[in-house]
Design an enzyme around this catalytic site. Structure first.
Site, PDB file in Angstrom:
ATOM      1  N   GLU A   1      38.006  32.171  35.521  1.00  0.00           N
ATOM      2  CA  GLU A   1      39.321  31.505  35.434  1.00  0.00           C
ATOM      3  C   GLU A   1      39.226  30.022  35.060  1.00  0.00           C
ATOM      4  O   GLU A   1      39.820  29.175  35.704  1.00  0.00           O
ATOM      5  CB  GLU A   1      40.066  31.654  36.767  1.00  0.00           C
ATOM      6  CG  GLU A   1      40.276  33.108  37.169  1.00  0.00           C
ATOM      7  CD  GLU A   1      41.042  33.262  38.486  1.00  0.00           C
ATOM      8  OE1 GLU A   1      41.357  32.244  39.137  1.00  0.00           O
ATOM      9  OE2 GLU A   1      41.327  34.410  38.864  1.00  0.00           O
TER      10      GLU A   1
ATOM     11  N   HIS B   1      44.969  42.128  36.441  1.00  0.00           N
ATOM     12  CA  HIS B   1      45.971  42.092  37.514  1.00  0.00           C
ATOM     13  C   HIS B   1      47.348  42.196  36.858  1.00  0.00           C
ATOM     14  O   HIS B   1      47.867  41.222  36.328  1.00  0.00           O
ATOM     15  CB  HIS B   1      45.874  40.780  38.304  1.00  0.00           C
ATOM     16  CG  HIS B   1      44.618  40.666  39.106  1.00  0.00           C
ATOM     17  ND1 HIS B   1      44.344  41.504  40.159  1.00  0.00           N
ATOM     18  CD2 HIS B   1      43.561  39.821  39.010  1.00  0.00           C
ATOM     19  CE1 HIS B   1      43.163  41.177  40.683  1.00  0.00           C
ATOM     20  NE2 HIS B   1      42.672  40.164  39.998  1.00  0.00           N
TER      21      HIS B   1
HETATM   22  C1  XIL Z   1      40.879  37.278  46.101  1.00  0.00           C
HETATM   23  C2  XIL Z   1      40.539  38.202  47.270  1.00  0.00           C
HETATM   24  O1  XIL Z   1      40.974  39.490  46.957  1.00  0.00           O
HETATM   25  C3  XIL Z   1      41.224  37.697  48.529  1.00  0.00           C
HETATM   26  O2  XIL Z   1      40.801  38.460  49.656  1.00  0.00           O
HETATM   27  C4  XIL Z   1      40.909  36.226  48.751  1.00  0.00           C
HETATM   28  O3  XIL Z   1      41.627  35.750  49.862  1.00  0.00           O
HETATM   29  C5  XIL Z   1      41.262  35.408  47.526  1.00  0.00           C
HETATM   30  O4  XIL Z   1      40.578  35.933  46.390  1.00  0.00           O
HETATM   31  N1  XIL Z   1      40.858  36.644  41.025  1.00  0.00           N
HETATM   32  C6  XIL Z   1      39.556  36.698  41.452  1.00  0.00           C
HETATM   33  C7  XIL Z   1      39.243  37.195  42.814  1.00  0.00           C
HETATM   34  O5  XIL Z   1      38.630  36.433  40.658  1.00  0.00           O
HETATM   35  O6  XIL Z   1      38.105  36.598  43.369  1.00  0.00           O
HETATM   36  C8  XIL Z   1      40.417  37.027  43.756  1.00  0.00           C
HETATM   37  O7  XIL Z   1      40.100  37.669  44.989  1.00  0.00           O
HETATM   38  C9  XIL Z   1      41.674  37.604  43.127  1.00  0.00           C
HETATM   39  C10 XIL Z   1      41.998  36.889  41.842  1.00  0.00           C
END
Ligand code: XIL
Length: 397
Positions: A170, A258
């Site tokens: 990201e 997502h």
């Molecule tokens: C998220 C986890 O699912 C949560 O449990 C935590 O509190 C925050 O991070 N993008 C990513 C992941 O690359 O690492 C993230 O995971 C979700 C968004």
């Protein structure tokens, strides 16, 4: 049916069966035609099907179904949190490898490959690091050295045990950020400039010559306008192309996936076209964090099927779009869901205004949803000529 056509059809069928039967099987798990788990069906295409794993749930003796399903249904696992910097080094200089090592050993026992997540990200950094930078006790030069040491220590610790590393996560802004013109955003770019990205890949490669090194991001499932000023997929494509042209050892681009049923989203051919563009750079691809959330309206929360059904259908359709696109592109190596049950999903805790949920392929009681069966159907009904087995990626030097 004319005889000639029948013979041709039969020949294709025989060739198809021969191709499928000669596929490489993952360690200890040959393809079993009677087993309709996701991981087994994925073997038909040499596609690894994965999930993020919540280590607390995996260890909970009162929640045995969680552990069972992780082992039975998936051929690759990702640590949802325990390989992040704040978990690995909560106190400066003191590593906490325990939970991450447990996942690696679970994976080994279950013949699964591990995606390492994540080496460089602006979130879930340890407090000592962010507060040290904020109060000036850690200079930017020292910060760069700390990042180098972090990547080296972590990649060395897991050397030989990680299939794909999310090296940088990201790094790129979104059109809704300020300024809206896409740019390298966040903690690392602000303190080190965008050069940290190439450095991170080089440092990771030096620490493990075998692991595949990925750039990972969200909202890069398909191209938009094609203008890197506002098309994030295009921005990431240009970045990857530039890294490759400079000999930076990047092996793949991970598309998180997502999605939300309230958005327009994509179709399979659009997504496949984006994967193909990345492949044209010599890169592998993967879907790394797929989930498809929905707004939990009053009707959904009251259990009204007229509100719930369309959401489950739309969610299933989106899982299918990404999976079919991945299947169609031979360099798309794995398809990982970000949690497989609504019982342990990050969505309700993160998207709460308005509340969102229903994002995974099993409900809170571990009942498979339509999305789960749609994924199985996609894996079952895919085959030549449009879907051919994956091509293994070799680490770029
Ligand atoms: C998220 C986890 O699912 C949560 O449990 C935590 O509190 C925050 O991070 N993008 C990513 C992941 O690359 O690492 C993230 O995971 C979700 C968004």
């Amino acid at each position: 049916m004319k005889l000639r056509r029948w013979v041709a059809t039969a020949a294709v069928a025989v060739a198809t069966v021969a191709t499928l039967n000669s596929l490489p099987a993952s360690a200890g798990h040959p393809y079993d035609p009677t087993d309709q788990s996701l991981r087994n069906l994925g073997l038909r295409h040499n596609l690894y099907v994965g999930t993020a794993v919540d280590m607390d749930a995996l260890a909970d003796p009162d929640d045995p179904q969680y552990r069972q399903i992780v082992g039975d249904e998936f051929s690759t696992v990702t640590a949802e949190n325990v390989m992040k910097w704040e978990s690995l080094e909560p106190t400066r200089g003191t590593y906490n490898w325990g939970p991450a090592d447990e996942l690696v050993s679970f994976a080994r026992q279950h013949g699964q490959r591990v995606r390492g997540h994540v080496l460089v990200w602006h979130n879930q950094l340890p407090g000592w690091l962010t507060s040290g930078v904020a109060d000036g006790s850690i200079s930017n030069d020292e910060l760069r050295d700390l990042l180098h040491k972090h990547i080296t220590d972590v990649v060395r610790h897991f050397r030989g045990k990680i299939w794909q590393w999310d090296v940088v996560n990201e790094a790129v802004s979104d059109p809704w950020d300020n300024p809206p013109t896409l740019h390298y955003k966040g903690f690392w770019a602000e303190h080190l400039g965008s050069g940290y990205i190439a450095d991170a890949f080089r440092w990771a490669r030096a620490a493990d010559p075998q692991a595949l090194l990925f750039y990972n991001d969200y909202n890069i499932e398909a191209f938009g306008s094609g203008d890197p000023a506002n098309d994030k997929t295009r921005f990431v494509y240009d970045m990857a192309k530039d890294l490759r042209s400079r000999g930076v050892p990047i092996d793949g681009v991970g598309s998180q996936g997502h999605l939300g049923t309230q958005y327009g989203n994509y179709d399979t051919l659009q997504v496949a076209a984006a994967l193909k563009k990345f492949t044209s750079l010599g890169l592998a691809t993967a879907f790394t964090e797929v989930d498809v959330r929905s707004q939990m309206t009053d009707g959904v929360q009251a259990g009204e099927s007229a509100e719930i059904n369309p959401r489950l259908q739309a969610s299933a359709a989106n899982f299918s779009i990404l999976l079919q696109a991945c299947l169609s592109e031979r360099h798309c190596l794995s398809f990982t869901v970000w949690g497989f049950t609504d019982k342990h999903s990050w969505v309700p805790g993160t998207f709460d205004n308005p509340p969102e949920g229903l994002a995974t392929i099993y409900d809170e009681n571990y009942q498979p949803k339509r999305a789960y069966n749609v994924m199985r159907a996609d894996l079952i009904y895919a085959g030549p000529p449009y879907v051919l087995p994956r091509v293994a990626q070799r680490p770029h030097r």
